[in-house]
Design an enzyme around this catalytic site. Structure first.
Site, PDB file in Angstrom:
ATOM      1  N   LYS A 203      59.394  41.682  36.381  1.00  0.00           N
ATOM      2  CA  LYS A 203      60.027  42.645  37.329  1.00  0.00           C
ATOM      3  C   LYS A 203      61.112  42.265  38.092  1.00  0.00           C
ATOM      4  O   LYS A 203      62.361  42.805  38.305  1.00  0.00           O
ATOM      5  CB  LYS A 203      58.728  43.471  38.189  1.00  0.00           C
ATOM      6  CG  LYS A 203      59.330  44.626  39.047  1.00  0.00           C
ATOM      7  CD  LYS A 203      57.897  45.324  39.725  1.00  0.00           C
ATOM      8  CE  LYS A 203      58.422  46.315  40.584  1.00  0.00           C
ATOM      9  NZ  LYS A 203      57.182  46.749  41.232  1.00  0.00           N
ATOM     10  N   GLU A 209      56.419  30.864  37.128  1.00  0.00           N
ATOM     11  CA  GLU A 209      55.822  30.581  35.618  1.00  0.00           C
ATOM     12  C   GLU A 209      56.606  31.214  34.575  1.00  0.00           C
ATOM     13  O   GLU A 209      56.832  30.723  33.638  1.00  0.00           O
ATOM     14  CB  GLU A 209      54.248  31.462  35.870  1.00  0.00           C
ATOM     15  CG  GLU A 209      53.522  30.712  36.851  1.00  0.00           C
ATOM     16  CD  GLU A 209      53.470  31.640  38.206  1.00  0.00           C
ATOM     17  OE1 GLU A 209      54.522  31.942  38.479  1.00  0.00           O
ATOM     18  OE2 GLU A 209      52.093  31.627  38.702  1.00  0.00           O
ATOM     19  N   GLY A 262      53.526  46.182  38.902  1.00  0.00           N
ATOM     20  CA  GLY A 262      53.189  45.353  38.053  1.00  0.00           C
ATOM     21  C   GLY A 262      52.152  45.644  37.140  1.00  0.00           C
ATOM     22  O   GLY A 262      51.966  45.627  35.896  1.00  0.00           O
ATOM     23  N   ARG A 263      50.963  45.910  38.076  1.00  0.00           N
ATOM     24  CA  ARG A 263      49.744  45.953  37.186  1.00  0.00           C
ATOM     25  C   ARG A 263      49.486  47.212  36.801  1.00  0.00           C
ATOM     26  O   ARG A 263      48.488  47.836  36.075  1.00  0.00           O
ATOM     27  CB  ARG A 263      48.448  45.660  38.214  1.00  0.00           C
ATOM     28  CG  ARG A 263      48.533  46.390  39.622  1.00  0.00           C
ATOM     29  CD  ARG A 263      47.727  45.488  40.518  1.00  0.00           C
ATOM     30  NE  ARG A 263      47.806  46.349  41.888  1.00  0.00           N
ATOM     31  CZ  ARG A 263      48.658  45.718  42.774  1.00  0.00           C
ATOM     32  NH1 ARG A 263      49.593  44.964  42.504  1.00  0.00           N
ATOM     33  NH2 ARG A 263      48.778  46.397  44.128  1.00  0.00           N
ATOM     34  N   GLU A 348      43.794  43.057  42.962  1.00  0.00           N
ATOM     35  CA  GLU A 348      45.006  42.715  43.517  1.00  0.00           C
ATOM     36  C   GLU A 348      45.357  44.238  44.341  1.00  0.00           C
ATOM     37  O   GLU A 348      45.803  44.166  45.240  1.00  0.00           O
ATOM     38  CB  GLU A 348      46.255  42.379  42.617  1.00  0.00           C
ATOM     39  CG  GLU A 348      47.415  41.958  43.220  1.00  0.00           C
ATOM     40  CD  GLU A 348      48.389  41.433  42.173  1.00  0.00           C
ATOM     41  OE1 GLU A 348      49.252  42.286  41.575  1.00  0.00           O
ATOM     42  OE2 GLU A 348      48.639  40.209  42.115  1.00  0.00           O
ATOM     43  N   HIS A 379      24.037  36.010  26.244  1.00  0.00           N
ATOM     44  CA  HIS A 379      23.690  34.574  25.950  1.00  0.00           C
ATOM     45  C   HIS A 379      24.301  33.790  27.175  1.00  0.00           C
ATOM     46  O   HIS A 379      24.570  32.660  26.975  1.00  0.00           O
ATOM     47  CB  HIS A 379      23.916  34.112  24.495  1.00  0.00           C
ATOM     48  CG  HIS A 379      23.501  35.045  23.574  1.00  0.00           C
ATOM     49  ND1 HIS A 379      22.260  34.948  23.045  1.00  0.00           N
ATOM     50  CD2 HIS A 379      24.238  36.287  23.055  1.00  0.00           C
ATOM     51  CE1 HIS A 379      21.916  35.821  22.289  1.00  0.00           C
ATOM     52  NE2 HIS A 379      22.973  36.545  22.195  1.00  0.00           N
ATOM     53  N   LYS A 507      52.480  31.354  46.899  1.00  0.00           N
ATOM     54  CA  LYS A 507      53.879  31.092  46.394  1.00  0.00           C
ATOM     55  C   LYS A 507      54.571  30.260  46.814  1.00  0.00           C
ATOM     56  O   LYS A 507      55.478  29.207  46.602  1.00  0.00           O
ATOM     57  CB  LYS A 507      54.463  32.330  45.878  1.00  0.00           C
ATOM     58  CG  LYS A 507      54.089  33.320  44.825  1.00  0.00           C
ATOM     59  CD  LYS A 507      54.748  34.546  44.567  1.00  0.00           C
ATOM     60  CE  LYS A 507      54.214  35.514  43.841  1.00  0.00           C
ATOM     61  NZ  LYS A 507      54.909  36.695  43.747  1.00  0.00           N
TER      62      LYS A 507
HETATM   63  O1  F6P Z   1      50.645  38.319  41.246  1.00  0.00           O
HETATM   64  C1  F6P Z   1      51.789  38.699  42.142  1.00  0.00           C
HETATM   65  C2  F6P Z   1      52.593  39.518  41.096  1.00  0.00           C
HETATM   66  O2  F6P Z   1      53.584  39.971  41.897  1.00  0.00           O
HETATM   67  C3  F6P Z   1      51.924  40.737  40.266  1.00  0.00           C
HETATM   68  O3  F6P Z   1      51.702  41.865  41.316  1.00  0.00           O
HETATM   69  C4  F6P Z   1      53.018  41.014  39.119  1.00  0.00           C
HETATM   70  O4  F6P Z   1      52.016  41.861  38.131  1.00  0.00           O
HETATM   71  C5  F6P Z   1      53.150  39.475  39.056  1.00  0.00           C
HETATM   72  O5  F6P Z   1      53.257  38.681  40.226  1.00  0.00           O
HETATM   73  C6  F6P Z   1      54.402  39.342  37.893  1.00  0.00           C
HETATM   74  O6  F6P Z   1      55.522  39.542  38.850  1.00  0.00           O
HETATM   75  P1  F6P Z   1      57.072  39.727  37.838  1.00  0.00           P
HETATM   76  O7  F6P Z   1      56.742  40.809  37.027  1.00  0.00           O
HETATM   77  O8  F6P Z   1      58.119  40.116  39.141  1.00  0.00           O
HETATM   78  O9  F6P Z   1      57.212  38.482  37.197  1.00  0.00           O
END
Ligand code: F6P
Length: 538
Positions: A203, A209, A262-263, A348, A379, A507
């Site tokens: 987003k 990452e 995002g979620r 979250e 199990h 972060k």
């Molecule tokens: O974990 C925090 C967060 O902002 C989530 O809400 C989101 O889904 C994820 O990081 C990834 O964010 P982005 O889509 O901006 O890379």
């Protein structure tokens, strides 16, 4: 006392009464219990009769929902009002799965035309990739997609692909989320850059990452294909300036909007990789399943509304009975990622300690969610569910009609799902165990020590969610069921379910620590942190 406080007090009183009776006893006392606590919605059947509430308690819980303003909040949500106040945003994932021309507005601005436009471009792109009309830099058709994203840009697509992927897909879909390079290295094994599309989903297009993995993938493409490798890059983002700077051609960028959390974003262009790999029809059916659950949630009275009832059952356990953990077990290997998806969706969204207006919450909020596929977990942690010192409510998700493999094995799977819910509720008395041991001729002294260990206390609650079959439509309905359930809980707790400030501090500190690990000047830290940095700096 306000109406809401009075309703909470009534719920707590109801829960106290529930503590001193057994769930199983309620079936005799309430002949219409099963009928009242079973609802059908969008291809799902939800049985909440193995929950600790009586029908009277349910009425108290429904009063609480009304007193908390749930019906008005639901309307505000669908009307595109500012539900995420701390970020000044509407929350409109429902607009992403609505039929064409739906007319949703976010904070007064029409959004459905834009949604339809992006979806149309996604379909055209997917069809071109699938048919081979759009090919890679060397003229080869695309046979694989590497989907790069994390959190909400990963969990949903991964769940959908795992649930619906064909056994032998025309286009293979791989995922890389973790900044640990081990994951992308593994994902790239066996892929040919000439036949691979790299879909970078973020987003913000700044997530550490994702950008690290995106750079790795871009280098992998360029090493094999030269500068033409960039033509294999696709981006899904709200930050169009950043995607361009990264080298993605504008016609390979698919946008979404700040009112898509995002979620809650799998329905948007975030699901593009799935749309390409599964085909537009499957993705449309997935969206339609979500839309069917939206219609149910919006139009059905609270007392037979599946997301509302599921939320209330969870609130009864959480707030009434103090149960801080819940397990989710899909009896379907293809749904094994559902608990991971729900961990982000619920924890979250609702892992918050202050209300909308910044005051401390009056009631405990999100529970810790864990789980994995049944029957495997029988199990593993089911020992604790049956005999541990804590009561851990369970959501079981099962599929009535399995569509692949040995039907006899499918029946065994279903039998396990049903039997576990029964065993958890009914248990097994010590008397019964003693009688059995005695009948087997076990010596009395041994019975004394063995019987308590082989006793099952029972009275452990579960919800049973039955899907007709595991199809794109029922999967969409299942995801939307949990989305709305999470929203309902947020309304009852008075929190903003749509921001996530709690992920920010880590972060910020991680980038500071990274500077120090890579030779930058040491900063002020506690002794433990300073020692770790000193040891790992290099
Ligand atoms: O974990 C925090 C967060 O902002 C989530 O809400 C989101 O889904 C994820 O990081 C990834 O964010 P982005 O889509 O901006 O890379």
């Amino acid at each position: 006392m306000s109406d809401v406080d009075a309703a909470w007090a009534a719920l707590h009183a109801a829960a106290e009464r529930a503590r001193v009776r057994r769930i199983a006893s309620l079936f005799d006392r309430e002949p219409d219990r099963l009928a009242k606590l079973t609802v059908d919605a969008a291809g799902l059947t939800l049985d909440l009769s193995k929950q600790p509430w009586s029908l009277g308690d349910l009425a108290e819980a429904l009063d609480l929902a009304r007193a908390s303003g749930l019906e008005a909040a639901r309307e505000r949500l669908f009307a595109g009002e500012t539900m995420n106040a701390s970020e000044n945003r509407a929350v409109l994932h429902m607009a992403l799965r609505a039929p064409e021309g739906a007319g949703f507005k976010a904070q007064g601005q029409p959004v459905s035309a834009e949604v339809d436009e992006v979806l149309g471009r996604m379909r055209t792109f997917a069809e071109a990739v699938r048919s081979g009309a759009r090919r890679g830099a060397t003229g080869q058709p695309f046979r694989a997609i590497l989907h790069i994203g994390i959190g909400g840009s990963d969990f949903g697509p991964r769940l959908v692909w795992e649930a619906l992927r064909p056994l032998d897909p025309q286009i293979e879909l791989r995922f890389a989320a973790n900044v640990d390079p081990a994951e992308i290295q593994q994902a790239l094994v066996g892929l040919d850059p000439a036949e691979t599309l790299v879909v970078v989903v973020s987003k913000t297009f700044t997530t550490q990452e994702t950008m690290t993995n995106a750079e790795t993938a871009r280098t992998w493409l360029r090493d094999a294909l030269g500068p033409q490798g960039d033509s294999h890059l696709v981006a899904v983002s709200t930050a169009l300036d950043l995607t361009r700077a990264f080298g993605v051609a504008d016609d390979q960028v698919f946008g979404f909007w700040d009112w898509v959390g995002g979620r809650y974003s799998v329905w948007s262009a975030v699901g593009l990789s799935c749309l390409i790999a599964l085909g537009p029809q499957a993705f449309d059916a997935f969206r339609a399943g979500g839309a069917a659950m939206d219609a149910h949630f919006r139009e059905t009275p609270l007392e037979s509304n599946a997301p509302v009832l599921l939320a209330l059952a969870h609130v009864f356990n959480r707030n009434g009975l103090g149960r801080a953990v819940r397990s989710v077990v899909p009896y379907a290997q293809r749904l094994r990622l559902l608990p991971n998806f729900l961990q982000q969706l619920e924890m979250e969204s609702n892992g918050k300690r202050v209300t909308f207006d910044g005051k401390p919450v009056k009631h405990a909020t999100a529970v810790a969610v864990f789980g994995d596929a049944g029957s495997n977990v029988q199990h593993a942690f089911f020992q604790m569910l049956h005999q541990g010192t804590d009561v851990i409510p369970l959501d079981i998700v099962a599929v009535a009609q399995g569509s692949e493999g040995d039907p006899a094995a499918q029946k065994k799977l279903l039998a396990n799902a049903i039997a576990q819910a029964e065993a958890l509720m009914v248990g097994r008395t010590e008397e019964d165990v003693r009688a059995e041991l005695f009948a087997k001729g076990v010596p009395a002294a041994e019975i004394e020590t063995l019987a308590p260990q082989r006793t099952f206390p029972g009275d452990r609650p579960s919800s049973f969610i039955l899907m007709d079959r595991l199809s794109p439509g029922t999967l969409g309905a299942l995801v939307a069921l949990y989305e709305h359930k999470t929203f309902v809980e947020g309304v009852l707790w008075g929190i903003n379910s749509f921001d996530q400030w709690g992920v920010e501090l880590g972060k910020t500190l991680a980038s500071r620590v990274l500077g120090e690990l890579t030779g930058g000047q040491s900063g002020a830290h506690d002794p433990s942190t300073a020692a770790l940095i000193a040891r790992l700096r290099g």
